[in-house]
Motif scaffolding. Sequence first.
Motif, PDB file in Angstrom:
ATOM      1  N   THR A  57      32.505  24.301  46.251  1.00  0.00           N
ATOM      2  CA  THR A  57      31.442  24.937  47.028  1.00  0.00           C
ATOM      3  C   THR A  57      31.964  25.433  48.367  1.00  0.00           C
ATOM      4  OG1 THR A  57      29.793  23.484  45.988  1.00  0.00           O
ATOM      5  CG2 THR A  57      29.138  24.610  48.004  1.00  0.00           C
ATOM      6  N   THR A  58      32.757  24.607  49.046  1.00  0.00           N
ATOM      7  CA  THR A  58      33.351  25.025  50.324  1.00  0.00           C
ATOM      8  C   THR A  58      34.217  26.257  50.150  1.00  0.00           C
ATOM      9  OG1 THR A  58      33.362  22.712  51.075  1.00  0.00           O
ATOM     10  CG2 THR A  58      34.762  24.274  52.268  1.00  0.00           C
ATOM     11  N   ILE A  59      35.085  26.229  49.143  1.00  0.00           N
ATOM     12  CA  ILE A  59      35.981  27.351  48.879  1.00  0.00           C
ATOM     13  C   ILE A  59      35.185  28.617  48.552  1.00  0.00           C
ATOM     14  CG2 ILE A  59      37.580  28.240  47.133  1.00  0.00           C
ATOM     15  CD1 ILE A  59      39.030  26.629  49.132  1.00  0.00           C
ATOM     16  N   PHE A  60      34.193  28.473  47.707  1.00  0.00           N
ATOM     17  CA  PHE A  60      33.442  29.639  47.264  1.00  0.00           C
ATOM     18  C   PHE A  60      32.674  30.275  48.420  1.00  0.00           C
ATOM     19  CE2 PHE A  60      30.119  32.073  45.295  1.00  0.00           C
ATOM     20  CZ  PHE A  60      30.703  32.585  44.152  1.00  0.00           C
ATOM     21  N   LEU A  61      31.972  29.458  49.181  1.00  0.00           N
ATOM     22  CA  LEU A  61      31.167  29.997  50.266  1.00  0.00           C
ATOM     23  C   LEU A  61      32.023  30.606  51.371  1.00  0.00           C
ATOM     24  CD1 LEU A  61      28.434  27.218  50.573  1.00  0.00           C
ATOM     25  CD2 LEU A  61      28.206  29.475  49.525  1.00  0.00           C
ATOM     26  N   ALA A  62      33.226  30.070  51.551  1.00  0.00           N
ATOM     27  CA  ALA A  62      34.076  30.542  52.650  1.00  0.00           C
ATOM     28  C   ALA A  62      34.886  31.780  52.300  1.00  0.00           C
ATOM     29  CB  ALA A  62      35.018  29.423  53.102  1.00  0.00           C
ATOM     30  N   ARG A  63      35.209  31.984  51.008  1.00  0.00           N
ATOM     31  CA  ARG A  63      36.155  33.068  50.734  1.00  0.00           C
ATOM     32  C   ARG A  63      35.725  34.068  49.664  1.00  0.00           C
ATOM     33  NH1 ARG A  63      40.935  29.889  47.367  1.00  0.00           N
ATOM     34  NH2 ARG A  63      39.932  29.967  45.320  1.00  0.00           N
ATOM     35  N   GLU A  64      34.816  33.732  48.762  1.00  0.00           N
ATOM     36  CA  GLU A  64      34.542  34.599  47.615  1.00  0.00           C
ATOM     37  C   GLU A  64      34.113  35.998  48.058  1.00  0.00           C
ATOM     38  OE1 GLU A  64      34.258  35.771  43.637  1.00  0.00           O
ATOM     39  OE2 GLU A  64      35.221  34.045  44.588  1.00  0.00           O
ATOM     40  N   ALA A  65      33.183  36.067  48.993  1.00  0.00           N
ATOM     41  CA  ALA A  65      32.714  37.384  49.459  1.00  0.00           C
ATOM     42  C   ALA A  65      33.832  38.161  50.144  1.00  0.00           C
ATOM     43  CB  ALA A  65      31.534  37.199  50.410  1.00  0.00           C
ATOM     44  N   PHE A  66      34.693  37.470  50.892  1.00  0.00           N
ATOM     45  CA  PHE A  66      35.825  38.132  51.565  1.00  0.00           C
ATOM     46  C   PHE A  66      36.791  38.706  50.531  1.00  0.00           C
ATOM     47  CE2 PHE A  66      34.135  35.418  54.833  1.00  0.00           C
ATOM     48  CZ  PHE A  66      34.345  36.106  56.014  1.00  0.00           C
ATOM     49  N   ARG A  67      37.046  37.932  49.480  1.00  0.00           N
ATOM     50  CA  ARG A  67      37.958  38.417  48.438  1.00  0.00           C
ATOM     51  C   ARG A  67      37.423  39.692  47.794  1.00  0.00           C
ATOM     52  NH1 ARG A  67      40.495  33.498  44.759  1.00  0.00           N
ATOM     53  NH2 ARG A  67      41.974  32.758  46.339  1.00  0.00           N
ATOM     54  N   ARG A  68      36.166  39.679  47.415  1.00  0.00           N
ATOM     55  CA  ARG A  68      35.598  40.828  46.721  1.00  0.00           C
ATOM     56  C   ARG A  68      35.557  42.055  47.622  1.00  0.00           C
ATOM     57  NH1 ARG A  68      30.154  39.065  43.782  1.00  0.00           N
ATOM     58  NH2 ARG A  68      30.374  41.214  43.012  1.00  0.00           N
ATOM     59  N   ALA A  69      35.243  41.858  48.894  1.00  0.00           N
ATOM     60  CA  ALA A  69      35.180  42.994  49.813  1.00  0.00           C
ATOM     61  C   ALA A  69      36.571  43.554  50.104  1.00  0.00           C
ATOM     62  CB  ALA A  69      34.512  42.573  51.117  1.00  0.00           C
ATOM     63  N   CYS A  70      37.539  42.689  50.307  1.00  0.00           N
ATOM     64  CA  CYS A  70      38.881  43.136  50.692  1.00  0.00           C
ATOM     65  C   CYS A  70      39.699  43.641  49.517  1.00  0.00           C
ATOM     66  CB  CYS A  70      39.628  42.001  51.405  1.00  0.00           C
ATOM     67  SG  CYS A  70      38.892  41.535  52.990  1.00  0.00           S
ATOM     68  N   LEU A  71      39.246  43.371  48.299  1.00  0.00           N
ATOM     69  CA  LEU A  71      39.932  43.903  47.123  1.00  0.00           C
ATOM     70  C   LEU A  71      39.213  45.109  46.552  1.00  0.00           C
ATOM     71  CD1 LEU A  71      41.000  40.608  45.284  1.00  0.00           C
ATOM     72  CD2 LEU A  71      42.484  42.271  46.410  1.00  0.00           C
ATOM     73  N   SER A  72      38.113  45.513  47.171  1.00  0.00           N
ATOM     74  CA  SER A  72      37.379  46.689  46.714  1.00  0.00           C
ATOM     75  C   SER A  72      38.037  47.951  47.256  1.00  0.00           C
ATOM     76  CB  SER A  72      35.922  46.636  47.188  1.00  0.00           C
ATOM     77  OG  SER A  72      35.273  45.492  46.660  1.00  0.00           O
TER      78      SER A  72
END
Length: 541
Positions: A57-72
């Motif tokens: 949960t910590t990992i997902f909330l902290a990085r998932e959105a950043f990963r998707r935005a920065c890899l778009s």
Amino acid sequence: MRIQEVLGQAARQASSGLLLQVLFRLITFVLNAFILRFLSKEIIGIVNVRLTLLYSTTIFLAREAFRRACLSGSTQRNWTQTINLLWLTVPLGVLWSLFLGWVWLQLLEVPDPNVIPHYGTGVVVFGLSAVVELVGEPFWVLAQAHMFVKLKMVAESLSVILKSMLTACLVLWLPHWGLHIFSLAQLLFTAVLVLCYVIYFKKLLGFSKSNKQQTLPVSRMTDLLPSIPRSRGFVNWKEAKLTWSFFKQSFLKQILTEGERYVMTFLNVLNFGDQGVYDIVNNLGSLVARLIFHPIEESFYVFFAKVLEREKDATLQKQEDVAVATMVLESLLKLALLVGLTITVFGFAYSQLALDLYGGTVLSSGSGPVLLRSYCLYVLLLAINGVTECFTFAAMSKEQIDRYNFTMLALSSSFLVLSYLLTRWCGSVGFILANCFNMGIRITQSLCFIHRYYRDSPYRPLAGLQLSPVLLGAFALSGGVTCISEVFLCCEQGWPARLAHVAVGAFCLGATLGTVFLTETKLIHFLRTQLGVPRLADKTT
């Protein structure tokens, strides 16, 4: 970079991801079997459900959105601003780990320290390990953007292997350490994972003549640290807004993805021992599903997507292509049904023996056998759903897919409610029953789409879900004989009786497979002439 090269690299990345998932599940499968010989199922439940949920949960909330935005989008961007944005995951991870750690320690049920010692240490270390992993986020995104497939495979494989080795050694030599064992192993996992990426880029950037180095937007290690650009802002605000949009979507996705564990953790529907047993059985069942069904689903989705044109039903397609697609769909449905039925019929009579061999009486004497028997039925539904959805998603129009996804969101939300109600009524098996209900609804939707798709054509691929009476009788007879064998021969009668039970199952399985060969000649011909033969592959080119 040419589109063919991008597609080739993406395919290799997808394949490596699948291999990693299988590897991780195999390692988890073997490690759980070993741990159960030395530690209690309550500790397994705390680690695999409670603490792992805190970490994920910590990992997902902290990085998932950043990963998707920065890899778009394209890799042609201001990478200084992107790297600055990615470094924000670290303080965000610290905040989430502190908040969630407080929830895990103050608001959730704390296990008895006499049964499960060092719970507080486990919460702190698992939260810390999440923050350590976030330190490597800029390196990971840069590697993914430039498709460094081998780096990901080596880093994650090495991390998992070293974590498993440390866990096994400490369990064997210092079992009284309890949660300290898994805390140290988790911290080692994240530290090794980050170090692999850091060391790789340090060496890569040290060779200026390297082809990979010349394609990178950074030239030295300090470029991967936060810095303030001279002419632009600290971050790209367009990427930052996109991150916020992805976060709102990802938050609900995380709840639905880890729904079972959240229900277990926050609603106290199961004790820690039952949570451990459920997690082990779930890993055991999902391993079979992933090894057998997932590769078929992935491969034939590509086949259907290339053979059929979207937004056209069967009457508007090229009839030669429709004939081939229909034959493949009918054969895959038949294959999925037969494999799923075989697992369901024989799994029912051999679940207790399998769990006894795997984990001893800890698994075979309680709710484990009922869970695994229920999961065998779920595997049958998984098999059919995998085939029907791979065709459905390949043939649907974009508007139909959007409506389907909205329906899936509603179903997933209702799954959480149904899981809670069923577990209150019948214990941990309620989670599997809720999954079966959810999967049944998805199969029904896909079957309705396939029926409408072929309604005005002469083709009837859903005939693949029909079995001959002789074959159905063989399955029923095998199920009855093996169940009687289990009653008299398994599992308290000693090894000779167990071997006799296995022999009965082997004979029934051989007879059933023989009946398949005699009655399902069309499927056998398809398997012999099409699967793995270039002629089928040629249709996709």
